[in-house]
Write a protein that holds these residues in place. Sequence first.
Motif, PDB file in Angstrom:
ATOM      1  N   ARG A  81       0.809  -1.229   0.000  1.00 41.99           N
ATOM      2  CA  ARG A  81       0.000   0.000   0.000  1.00 41.99           C
ATOM      3  C   ARG A  81       0.839   1.273   0.000  1.00 41.99           C
ATOM      4  O   ARG A  81       0.472   2.256  -0.620  1.00 41.99           O
ATOM      5  CB  ARG A  81      -0.933   0.021   1.208  1.00 41.99           C
ATOM      6  N   MET A  82       1.961   1.279   0.718  1.00 43.88           N
ATOM      7  CA  MET A  82       2.789   2.484   0.827  1.00 43.88           C
ATOM      8  C   MET A  82       4.021   2.445  -0.076  1.00 43.88           C
ATOM      9  O   MET A  82       4.774   3.415  -0.134  1.00 43.88           O
ATOM     10  CB  MET A  82       3.229   2.678   2.287  1.00 43.88           C
ATOM     11  N   CYS A  83       4.228   1.342  -0.778  1.00 41.39           N
ATOM     12  CA  CYS A  83       5.419   1.182  -1.608  1.00 41.39           C
ATOM     13  C   CYS A  83       5.218   1.877  -2.959  1.00 41.39           C
ATOM     14  O   CYS A  83       4.287   1.564  -3.702  1.00 41.39           O
ATOM     15  CB  CYS A  83       5.720  -0.296  -1.818  1.00 41.39           C
ATOM     16  N   ALA A  84       6.106   2.812  -3.255  1.00 36.75           N
ATOM     17  CA  ALA A  84       5.997   3.627  -4.466  1.00 36.75           C
ATOM     18  C   ALA A  84       6.100   2.805  -5.746  1.00 36.75           C
ATOM     19  O   ALA A  84       5.456   3.130  -6.741  1.00 36.75           O
ATOM     20  CB  ALA A  84       7.068   4.709  -4.461  1.00 36.75           C
ATOM     21  N   ASP A  96       4.856   6.500  -0.633  1.00 37.75           N
ATOM     22  CA  ASP A  96       5.669   6.901   0.515  1.00 37.75           C
ATOM     23  C   ASP A  96       7.037   6.227   0.577  1.00 37.75           C
ATOM     24  O   ASP A  96       8.011   6.849   0.984  1.00 37.75           O
ATOM     25  CB  ASP A  96       4.950   6.572   1.833  1.00 37.75           C
ATOM     26  N   LEU A  97       7.096   4.954   0.222  1.00 40.44           N
ATOM     27  CA  LEU A  97       8.286   4.141   0.496  1.00 40.44           C
ATOM     28  C   LEU A  97       8.791   3.436  -0.751  1.00 40.44           C
ATOM     29  O   LEU A  97       8.323   2.350  -1.098  1.00 40.44           O
ATOM     30  CB  LEU A  97       7.958   3.082   1.565  1.00 40.44           C
ATOM     31  N   PRO A  98       9.759   3.987  -1.432  1.00 41.63           N
ATOM     32  CA  PRO A  98      10.346   3.252  -2.555  1.00 41.63           C
ATOM     33  C   PRO A  98      11.078   1.997  -2.076  1.00 41.63           C
ATOM     34  O   PRO A  98      11.744   2.018  -1.044  1.00 41.63           O
ATOM     35  CB  PRO A  98      11.340   4.248  -3.160  1.00 41.63           C
ATOM     36  N   HIS A  99      10.929   0.933  -2.830  1.00 37.48           N
ATOM     37  CA  HIS A  99      11.673  -0.308  -2.593  1.00 37.48           C
ATOM     38  C   HIS A  99      13.057  -0.083  -3.183  1.00 37.48           C
ATOM     39  O   HIS A  99      13.200   0.128  -4.374  1.00 37.48           O
ATOM     40  CB  HIS A  99      10.939  -1.455  -3.286  1.00 37.48           C
TER      41      HIS A  99
END
Length: 108
Positions: A81-84, A96-99
């Motif tokens: 859900r928050m992973c760009a 919000d959060l790039p892997h």
Amino acid sequence: MTSDGMPPSTHGPGQTKALLAGSAGVRMRTMTARDQILAALPDIEARGADGSFSPQDVVDELRRRRSNLGESTIRTHVVSRMCANAPDTHARTYDDLPHVSDGRYRRG
């Protein structure tokens, strides 16, 4: 607030009521799972050498903060859900959060 600065009560799955002080006095605000994760990130990032973190780091920090979130909810938010750069498989997603590498994320 409890003695450790955490919200005292819960409101629905994945949400916590938090007291917020403002110019109009104290009011209640619902903290979503995303809110709780974002609030925990500065402490998590400070412990890492490069500012990146794993989903387990987030789970551990939210446990330390006595979050009401389940481990699967936390992990789903971090890796999906928050992973760009994750596929959009939820009705609402955030960038919000790039892997950044194998099992590592960073605030975008």
